[in-house]
Enzyme design. Structure first.
Site, PDB file in Angstrom:
ATOM      1  N   LYS A  48      -8.258  46.690  48.999  1.00 50.68           N
ATOM      2  CA  LYS A  48      -9.154  45.713  49.102  1.00 50.68           C
ATOM      3  C   LYS A  48     -10.663  47.120  48.129  1.00 50.68           C
ATOM      4  O   LYS A  48     -12.073  46.607  48.802  1.00 50.68           O
ATOM      5  CB  LYS A  48      -9.516  45.369  50.566  1.00 50.68           C
ATOM      6  CG  LYS A  48      -8.916  44.188  50.667  1.00 50.68           C
ATOM      7  CD  LYS A  48      -9.187  43.284  51.777  1.00 50.68           C
ATOM      8  CE  LYS A  48      -8.509  43.867  53.202  1.00 50.68           C
ATOM      9  NZ  LYS A  48      -8.833  43.105  53.764  1.00 50.68           N
ATOM     10  N   HIS A  49     -10.380  47.137  47.311  1.00 55.54           N
ATOM     11  CA  HIS A  49     -11.597  47.388  46.316  1.00 55.54           C
ATOM     12  C   HIS A  49     -10.790  47.845  45.189  1.00 55.54           C
ATOM     13  O   HIS A  49      -9.808  47.727  44.610  1.00 55.54           O
ATOM     14  CB  HIS A  49     -11.497  49.091  46.685  1.00 55.54           C
ATOM     15  CG  HIS A  49     -10.157  50.186  47.412  1.00 55.54           C
ATOM     16  ND1 HIS A  49      -9.948  50.805  48.148  1.00 55.54           N
ATOM     17  CD2 HIS A  49     -10.127  50.525  46.422  1.00 55.54           C
ATOM     18  CE1 HIS A  49      -8.911  51.218  47.873  1.00 55.54           C
ATOM     19  NE2 HIS A  49      -9.141  51.724  46.243  1.00 55.54           N
ATOM     20  N   ALA A  50     -12.125  48.723  44.220  1.00 60.09           N
ATOM     21  CA  ALA A  50     -12.054  49.021  42.790  1.00 60.09           C
ATOM     22  C   ALA A  50     -12.173  50.226  42.915  1.00 60.09           C
ATOM     23  O   ALA A  50     -13.178  51.253  43.327  1.00 60.09           O
ATOM     24  CB  ALA A  50     -12.499  47.789  41.881  1.00 60.09           C
TER      25      ALA A  50
END
Ligand code: TYD
Length: 135
Positions: A48-50
């Site tokens: 749940k990140h970039a």
């Protein structure tokens, strides 16, 4: 959106299989860090990140899991079910890992050391960041 999945060539013989991964040969970047997740609880969604700069290759070396890749315009779900498959995840790509089998070990090879400043952990901030195209 192009999904880049590597199929690594095992050195198999009657003793079993062995996979070796070398930077710039099997892996398209210098490997600065390796980490892995295991004993992931049922129903958990990780990631749940970039990342702004970091590139990765994910290998589910035991068990199975799924990875959702989202470039802000399009999303794809990629199952990882074989220890010889590697999923390339570029920078500026939102990722979520989920549906881990109880025996799953997800190994990640990363092009950078751990740096919290390289993370975008909020989805709306990610959409905003990529819409600027300033990277
Ligand atoms: P986290 O970023 O929450 O994992 P993910 O988003 O991939 O599910 O990381 C969990 C914890 O581990 C957090 O406290 C940061 C720490 N961590 C490191 O210290 N080094 C690392 O290389 C990584 C990936 C995480």
């Amino acid at each position: 959106m192009q999904v880049i999945k590597y199929v690594f060539q095992p050195h198999g013989d009657d003793r079993g299989q062995l996979i070796s991964l070398e930077e710039f040969k099997d892996i398209p970047f210098r490997i600065k860090r390796v980490y892995y997740m295991y004993e992931t609880a049922k129903g958990i969604v990780r990631g749940k990140h970039a990342h702004k700069n970091l590139e990765q290759i994910l290998v589910c070396i035991h068990g199975t899991c799924k990875v959702k890749l989202d470039n802000g315009m399009e999303a794809k779900i990629v199952p990882l079910e074989k220890p010889y498959e590697g999923l390339y995840v570029s920078s500026n790509m939102w990722r979520e890992m989920f549906d881990f089998s109880s025996d799953a070990v997800l190994m990640v090879m990363a092009s950078e050391l751990y740096d919290e400043n390289d993370y975008i952990r909020d989805y709306d901030t990610f959409l905003e960041y990529i819409s600027t195209g300033n990277f």
